[in-house]
Design an enzyme around this catalytic site. Structure first.
Site, PDB file in Angstrom:
ATOM      1  N   HIS A   1      24.458  63.448  42.420  1.00  0.00           N
ATOM      2  CA  HIS A   1      25.731  63.422  43.139  1.00  0.00           C
ATOM      3  C   HIS A   1      25.968  64.766  43.807  1.00  0.00           C
ATOM      4  O   HIS A   1      25.980  65.804  43.155  1.00  0.00           O
ATOM      5  CB  HIS A   1      26.846  63.110  42.137  1.00  0.00           C
ATOM      6  CG  HIS A   1      28.188  62.984  42.747  1.00  0.00           C
ATOM      7  ND1 HIS A   1      29.166  63.923  42.552  1.00  0.00           N
ATOM      8  CD2 HIS A   1      28.718  62.036  43.549  1.00  0.00           C
ATOM      9  CE1 HIS A   1      30.254  63.557  43.198  1.00  0.00           C
ATOM     10  NE2 HIS A   1      30.001  62.411  43.819  1.00  0.00           N
TER      11      HIS A   1
ATOM     12  N   HIS B   1      31.776  67.621  51.635  1.00  0.00           N
ATOM     13  CA  HIS B   1      32.669  66.614  51.061  1.00  0.00           C
ATOM     14  C   HIS B   1      34.089  66.677  51.608  1.00  0.00           C
ATOM     15  O   HIS B   1      34.640  65.679  52.054  1.00  0.00           O
ATOM     16  CB  HIS B   1      32.702  66.754  49.536  1.00  0.00           C
ATOM     17  CG  HIS B   1      33.605  65.788  48.863  1.00  0.00           C
ATOM     18  ND1 HIS B   1      34.954  66.034  48.674  1.00  0.00           N
ATOM     19  CD2 HIS B   1      33.367  64.567  48.344  1.00  0.00           C
ATOM     20  CE1 HIS B   1      35.501  65.005  48.071  1.00  0.00           C
ATOM     21  NE2 HIS B   1      34.558  64.094  47.844  1.00  0.00           N
TER      22      HIS B   1
END
Length: 182
Positions: A52, A94
């Site tokens: 991740h 992100h």
């Protein structure tokens, strides 16, 4: 109810053509993974390791350093997040802003990809160990560079933001070694 086996869920065929997982039409520009990689990722009988954000506890998230480290660890796939820069390049980050992960402040969309690459994406990493990745030249990478560096691994790419128009831009990364989706 147990999901269907990998074989019955219809992965790409041996000749490389796409067989849809649903009745939805498959875009003609899909990049195909080799069948063994896809089968492993879609299997319900095998546990897979997906890094991740490249393994955000081990290296600054969504950076080339994180993805290279994840590949060296032998993960099955990598997940990353993307947004568009001011100049329309697909960059791997992100948040909507650079504040949390770099030494700068502001919205990702207000900087060019070249500018984002110079920001220190290791600046806030590892506070508990004295910020060991600060000043090492770790920037916000363009997606094309990430895909080129880690070409042997499948990627799960999460498109951030709410502009539907960003999808086509993300699906067309200019990476010379990848097959055309047209």
């Amino acid at each position: 109810m147990r999901p269907a086996s990998t074989a019955s869920r219809r992965a790409p065929s041996e000749d490389g053509s796409v067989i849809p997982h649903s009745n939805a039409p498959v875009p003609s520009r899909c990049i195909l993974m080799p069948t063994p990689s896809l089968d492993r990722l879609l299997s319900f009988s095998t546990c897979v390791a997906i890094a991740h954000r490249g393994g955000s506890k081990l290296n600054p998230e969504n950076t080339l350093a994180a993805f290279a480290h994840a590949a060296a660890l032998g993960v099955d796939a990598i997940e990353c997040d993307v947004r568009l820069s001011k100049d329309g390049d697909v960059v791997v980050i992100h948040d909507e802003t650079v504040d949390r992960t770099t030494d700068r402040t502001g919205r990702v969309a207000d900087f060019t990809a070249r500018e984002l690459a110079t920001f220190d994406a290791g600046h806030h990493f590892g506070a508990e160990t004295g910020f060991p990745r600060r000043g090492l030249g770790i920037g916000v990478p363009p997606l094309r560079e990430v895909l080129a560096q880690c070409a042997a691994l499948p990627f799960v790419v999460e498109i951030k933001g709410d502009r539907v128009s960003d999808v086509d831009r993300v699906l067309d990364p200019p990476v010379p070694h990848l097959p055309s989706r047209d």
